[in-house]
Design an enzyme around this catalytic site. Structure first.
Site: not given
Ligand code: DHK
Length: 146
Positions: A11-12, A19, A24, A75, A78, A99, A101, A103, A108
């Protein structure tokens, strides 16, 4: 036929580049898709790059990957920190799972320090920006090399 690697985004991540760019970065998900596709050609693998904001959709794609993909780069965004269902789906997949991420989740908030997905993942890459996807792809390609 080249072996297929499924690259899943949670998501996102469709908003990548827009964002929180300070967290990111400015690259879009389409940029990441292109970079993965270019690297895949070099590695002699095929990439199937997808994103969904819906947990059930991600789970359905992981189920489909059983028998059709050699490995998964994910990835989970959340859902990393919340989803036992995603962990269970990945546990039903036999190939390597890496996996990613973008960031460094460990720098964090505390709630980002725990990952359900890490209980299944063969490797975890965090804090390497979008380059993390390419590192993960290289790892899955090398783990699945016949
Ligand atoms: C991306 C997200 O949207 C967060 O909810 C994760 C992750 C970290 C990233 O770093 O790609 O906590």
């Amino acid at each position: 036929m080249p072996r297929k690697i499924l690259v899943l985004n949670g998501p996102n991540l469709n908003l990548l580049g827009q964002r929180q760019p300070e967290v990111y970065g400015r690259e879009t998900l389409a940029d990441v898709d292109r970079a993965c596709t270019t690297l895949a050609a070099e590695l002699g693998v095929e990439v199937d790059f997808r994103q969904s904001n819906h947990e059930g959709q991600l789970i359905d794609w992981i189920h489909e990957a059983r028998g059709s993909a050699s490995g998964i780069v994910i990835n989970p965004a959340a859902y990393t920190h919340t989803s036992v269902a995603l962990l269970d789906a990945l546990s039903a997949f036999d190939g390597p799972v890496i996996e990613v991420h973008i960031s460094n989740v460990h720098k964090r908030e505390d709630f980002r320090h725990h990952s359900f997905v890490s209980l299944r993942a063969d490797g975890v890459i965090a804090g390497c920006g979008t380059e993390g996807y390419l590192l993960a792809l290289r790892r899955v390609a090398s783990l699945t090399r016949g």
